[in-house]
Design a protein around this motif. Structure first.
Motif, PDB file in Angstrom:
ATOM      1  N   UNK A 249       0.743  -1.402  -0.093  1.00  0.00           N
ATOM      2  CA  UNK A 249       0.176   0.015  -0.124  1.00  0.00           C
ATOM      3  C   UNK A 249       0.902   1.227  -0.014  1.00  0.00           C
ATOM      4  N   UNK A 250       2.014   1.319   0.728  1.00  0.00           N
ATOM      5  CA  UNK A 250       2.564   2.260   0.754  1.00  0.00           C
ATOM      6  C   UNK A 250       3.370   2.317  -0.604  1.00  0.00           C
ATOM      7  N   UNK A 251       3.693   1.362  -1.261  1.00  0.00           N
ATOM      8  CA  UNK A 251       4.190   1.806  -2.741  1.00  0.00           C
ATOM      9  C   UNK A 251       3.035   2.269  -3.566  1.00  0.00           C
ATOM     10  N   UNK A 252       2.066   1.639  -3.478  1.00  0.00           N
ATOM     11  CA  UNK A 252       0.799   2.765  -4.154  1.00  0.00           C
ATOM     12  C   UNK A 252       0.696   4.139  -4.017  1.00  0.00           C
ATOM     13  N   UNK A 253       0.948   4.413  -2.872  1.00  0.00           N
ATOM     14  CA  UNK A 253       1.029   5.842  -2.093  1.00  0.00           C
ATOM     15  C   UNK A 253       2.344   6.576  -2.957  1.00  0.00           C
ATOM     16  N   UNK A 254       3.267   6.048  -2.865  1.00  0.00           N
ATOM     17  CA  UNK A 254       4.490   6.619  -3.406  1.00  0.00           C
ATOM     18  C   UNK A 254       4.365   6.883  -4.838  1.00  0.00           C
ATOM     19  N   UNK A 255       3.691   5.798  -5.566  1.00  0.00           N
ATOM     20  CA  UNK A 255       3.614   6.164  -7.221  1.00  0.00           C
ATOM     21  C   UNK A 255       2.846   7.123  -7.439  1.00  0.00           C
TER      22      UNK A 255
ATOM     23  N   UNK B 213      -3.168   4.630  -9.440  1.00  0.00           N
ATOM     24  CA  UNK B 213      -2.890   4.470  -8.228  1.00  0.00           C
ATOM     25  C   UNK B 213      -3.706   5.358  -7.258  1.00  0.00           C
ATOM     26  N   UNK B 214      -4.122   6.658  -7.852  1.00  0.00           N
ATOM     27  CA  UNK B 214      -5.166   7.450  -7.144  1.00  0.00           C
ATOM     28  C   UNK B 214      -6.455   6.850  -6.971  1.00  0.00           C
ATOM     29  N   UNK B 215      -6.976   5.873  -7.746  1.00  0.00           N
ATOM     30  CA  UNK B 215      -8.062   5.074  -7.849  1.00  0.00           C
ATOM     31  C   UNK B 215      -8.151   3.975  -6.844  1.00  0.00           C
ATOM     32  N   UNK B 216      -6.935   3.387  -6.729  1.00  0.00           N
ATOM     33  CA  UNK B 216      -6.697   2.152  -5.753  1.00  0.00           C
ATOM     34  C   UNK B 216      -6.748   2.816  -4.166  1.00  0.00           C
TER      35      UNK B 216
ATOM     36  N   UNK C 161       1.416  -1.223 -13.738  1.00  0.00           N
ATOM     37  CA  UNK C 161       2.170   0.016 -13.162  1.00  0.00           C
ATOM     38  C   UNK C 161       3.574  -0.500 -13.390  1.00  0.00           C
ATOM     39  N   UNK C 162       4.043  -1.685 -13.243  1.00  0.00           N
ATOM     40  CA  UNK C 162       5.317  -2.039 -13.265  1.00  0.00           C
ATOM     41  C   UNK C 162       5.613  -1.803 -14.834  1.00  0.00           C
ATOM     42  N   UNK C 163       4.864  -2.179 -15.802  1.00  0.00           N
ATOM     43  CA  UNK C 163       5.028  -2.178 -17.181  1.00  0.00           C
ATOM     44  C   UNK C 163       4.922  -0.922 -17.734  1.00  0.00           C
ATOM     45  N   UNK C 164       3.978  -0.200 -17.331  1.00  0.00           N
ATOM     46  CA  UNK C 164       3.740   1.240 -17.983  1.00  0.00           C
ATOM     47  C   UNK C 164       4.075   2.570 -17.420  1.00  0.00           C
ATOM     48  N   UNK C 165       4.245   2.254 -15.926  1.00  0.00           N
ATOM     49  CA  UNK C 165       4.845   3.250 -15.178  1.00  0.00           C
ATOM     50  C   UNK C 165       6.239   3.382 -14.725  1.00  0.00           C
ATOM     51  N   UNK C 166       6.600   2.166 -13.931  1.00  0.00           N
ATOM     52  CA  UNK C 166       7.859   2.007 -13.324  1.00  0.00           C
ATOM     53  C   UNK C 166       8.962   1.895 -14.335  1.00  0.00           C
ATOM     54  N   UNK C 167       8.588   0.922 -15.353  1.00  0.00           N
ATOM     55  CA  UNK C 167       9.841   0.443 -16.139  1.00  0.00           C
ATOM     56  C   UNK C 167      10.185   1.862 -17.191  1.00  0.00           C
ATOM     57  N   UNK C 168       9.193   2.385 -17.653  1.00  0.00           N
ATOM     58  CA  UNK C 168       9.543   3.658 -18.466  1.00  0.00           C
ATOM     59  C   UNK C 168      10.559   4.808 -17.806  1.00  0.00           C
ATOM     60  N   UNK C 169      10.136   4.681 -16.439  1.00  0.00           N
ATOM     61  CA  UNK C 169      10.789   5.802 -15.597  1.00  0.00           C
ATOM     62  C   UNK C 169      12.026   5.393 -15.428  1.00  0.00           C
ATOM     63  N   UNK C 170      12.597   4.068 -15.301  1.00  0.00           N
ATOM     64  CA  UNK C 170      13.903   3.645 -15.190  1.00  0.00           C
ATOM     65  C   UNK C 170      14.608   3.632 -16.447  1.00  0.00           C
ATOM     66  N   UNK C 171      13.883   3.160 -17.603  1.00  0.00           N
ATOM     67  CA  UNK C 171      14.362   2.713 -18.923  1.00  0.00           C
ATOM     68  C   UNK C 171      14.948   4.142 -19.237  1.00  0.00           C
ATOM     69  N   UNK C 172      14.196   5.343 -18.887  1.00  0.00           N
ATOM     70  CA  UNK C 172      14.334   6.626 -19.231  1.00  0.00           C
ATOM     71  C   UNK C 172      16.040   6.920 -19.241  1.00  0.00           C
ATOM     72  N   UNK C 173      16.437   6.299 -17.879  1.00  0.00           N
ATOM     73  CA  UNK C 173      17.702   6.727 -17.518  1.00  0.00           C
ATOM     74  C   UNK C 173      18.641   6.068 -18.506  1.00  0.00           C
TER      75      UNK C 173
END
Lengths: 313, 307
Positions: free
Chosen positions: A141-147, A187-190, B28-40
């Protein structure tokens, strides 16, 4: 984490006078909290002015959209709408490389799919975080909030490259998938659904469902879902408005193709060598109307969503 | 049979929660986190859209180029200029509107909903309207100024300050009502007895505003400062569409109002230099983080000082 005071948020207009507290002991104005003090003449005048400034650009859009080219050159500016809306709109729809009609359909598809998906995935995830026990739930849940705090626009270059590698001819860029799929969850939705479910669904109800032998999904369908309808309305409206208005990413991935969303089509309408603003604003007005209707129908829910979001963050 | 249903039940209790949250985390991992890292990674390479053969490691070359790139510094300057002109009035006026709304009003819901008209209006649509409003020869803005005695029409696209004011006006128009509702919701959670006590001490409502209301809603003010920092430094749609030829992404004939987000778009998708655009995104990210932290500290200090 605070439970919001529903009485102050989105109270029906007729209920206002009754909302004043009974304990008006002191007659002095300043003894009351501001929200219990009746608004004076100036408050109404200034709020009316604010309202006029808010609506004027939208009204002006309509005035130009319904006028001839000459209207743009009038001084003082034209105040009343003209009778050319149908003609202007017909011109917009007939422009060859703008794809305006298709773009409206695309926007409806994109926004509807994203909204339905966000409502489903965020409410099941919110349910899991609010009411189910599982290892790692807190840290997840903390990860969701961080995102929530990371603007994902910053990965936009890499997102574009990634889309190019996804299966399909030439990847996903230029297809609606590129716009839809990244928006399927939020993330906001969750976070929002979790907060709401925490307060709206009593634990005992879920326990009794378990005792009756209901599965987790069964509990979701028959206990959680009916209880969270107000939150679904709020989240759905905010999501629809957000995805309808999204511009930068759709421009990057859909710009120059035959499948624009309406925002990208407006951009095309305003580009090029021969721009007529009565056309541009006729198109802009058509793309705005669905949201004005939404605000008219669901304004109270949207206000509530925004105000609750503020208190909870 | 019993074994199977038992196992199903165990699955339902133990694994089902993960199934329910999985869609969010996978997408989120595919379309949010990965692009952020891959951007680097992209930022450290030459990555050209027109010539994939040129692709290779560039080391820090993209970042070095950034330091001496006049376009980048110009865009940074513009972004900050517009940011200041839009954020400060926006939040101050939102506070004023929230103060007005925080009364017992007839038609309260109606007023609140109407404040969201600019917020729900598509940014592209409203920007195109303002484009006409800020026209040099027949724009409404110049007409209003002429009514107040300023007869020299302003060419809103001709210089930095004019164009910044025009863009800031669009930003302010869109976000004042939204922020006012955020402030209003915080104002209404302030316990009533605090006002009653201060009234006993003879505080006027103006004093109450600065001694009670503002300090009490400070967390939300900070929240809006952070939100408008994140949004304001990524300004894209307004500067794009203010251009006579929006597709050029140049932000005026001499880049008078080109913002960083706009420059990233131009470098990446007009000049087709994705590696360099990625490096710029990283720079923008760092700038946002620094500014957000500084703004939070400053707001906290200012708000706390009023107590």
């Amino acid at each position: 984490m605070t439970t919001t005071t529903d009485t102050h948020v989105a109270a029906p207009p007729g209920a206002d006078p009754g909302q004043a507290p009974r304990h008006k002991v002191r007659p002095s104005m300043s003894g009351r909290a501001p929200q219990d003090t009746p608004a004076g003449k100036w408050t109404y005048i200034l709020l009316g002015l604010t309202f006029l400034l808010s609506i004027y650009p939208i009204y002006w859009m309509f005035v130009i959209a319904t006028s001839t080219d000459a209207a743009l050159a009038e001084i003082p500016p034209k105040f009343l709408p003209g009778g050319e809306f149908a003609r202007n709109l017909a011109e917009v729809f007939s422009l060859q490389d703008v794809y305006f009609a298709e773009s409206l359909v695309n926007s409806v598809i994109v926004s509807t799919v994203i909204t339905v998906s966000v409502l489903f995935f965020c409410s099941v995830a919110g349910f899991a975080f609010a009411k189910l026990r599982f290892r790692g739930s807190r840290i997840l849940m903390v990860m969701v909030i961080l995102t929530l705090t990371v603007p994902n626009q910053l990965g936009i270059v890499a997102l574009y490259i990634l889309m190019g590698y996804l299966p399909g001819e030439g990847g996903w860029n230029g297809s609606l998938l590129a716009v839809i799929v990244p928006g399927l969850v939020s993330a906001f939705g969750v976070f929002y659904m979790r907060q709401f479910i925490l307060g709206a669904v009593p634990d005992e109800l879920i326990e009794s469902g378990r005792v009756d032998g209901a599965t987790t999904m069964r509990i979701y369908w028959s206990i959680v879902l009916p209880a969270v309808r107000p939150a679904l309305a709020v989240l759905g409206l905010l999501t629809f408005v957000g995805s309808w208005n999204d511009f930068q990413w759709p421009l990057i991935t859909l710009g120059g193709t035959d499948y624009p969303t309406s925002m990208v089509a407006l951009f095309d309408l305003a580009s090029g060598n021969y721009v007529l603003y009565r056309r541009v604003l006729a198109g802009a007005f058509v793309a705005t109307v669905p949201l004005i209707i939404l605000l008219f129908v669901g304004g109270r829910q949207i206000v509530r969503g925004i105000m609750e979001g503020a208190v909870k963050s | 049979m019993r074994g199977l249903s038992h196992r199903l039940h165990r699955f339902d209790v133990k694994q089902m929660p993960y199934v329910l949250i999985a869609p969010f985390f996978i997408l989120f991992a595919i379309f949010g986190l990965f692009p952020l890292i891959f951007n680097g990674v992209v930022a450290l390479r030459t990555w050209r859209l027109d010539d994939p053969a040129q692709d290779g490691w560039a080391g820090l070359a993209n970042f070095e180029k950034l330091l001496t790139d006049e376009d980048f510094w110009n865009a940074l300057y513009n972004t900050f200029g517009i940011f200041v002109l839009s954020t400060v009035p926006q939040l101050f006026l939102a506070l004023c509107v929230a103060f007005l709304l925080n009364r017992r009003l007839r038609g309260q819901t109606w007023f609140r909903v109407s404040m969201l008209l600019p917020y729900i209006t598509p940014l592209t649509a409203s920007t195109l309207v303002f484009l006409v409003v800020f026209g040099r020869d027949y724009g409404v803005a110049n007409w209003v100024l002429s009514v107040f005695g300023m007869d020299d029409p302003i060419d809103w696209r001709a210089g930095k300050l004019q164009s910044w004011v025009a863009i800031a006006t669009m930003v302010n128009w869109k976000w004042i009502g939204y922020n006012a509702l955020l402030y209003l919701s915080a104002m209404q959670t302030i316990p009533r007895d605090i006002y009653e006590a201060s009234a006993l001490d003879g505080a006027t409502s103006w004093k109450q505003l600065w001694r009670i209301t503002v300090p009490m809603i400070l967390p939300v003010v900070i929240f809006t400062v952070v939100l408008s920092t994140i949004g304001g430094l990524q300004l894209f749609t307004e500067p794009m569409l203010l251009d006579a030829n929006p597709a050029s992404a140049s932000g005026g004939s001499n880049g008078e109002w080109q913002t960083i987000a706009q420059l990233i778009y131009k470098v990446g998708w007009k000049n087709l230099n994705l590696g360099y655009a990625a490096a710029m995104s990283w720079a923008l990210f760092l700038i946002i983080v620094v500014v957000a932290v500084v703004n939070t500290l400053v707001t906290n200090r200012l708000g706390g000082g009023k107590r």
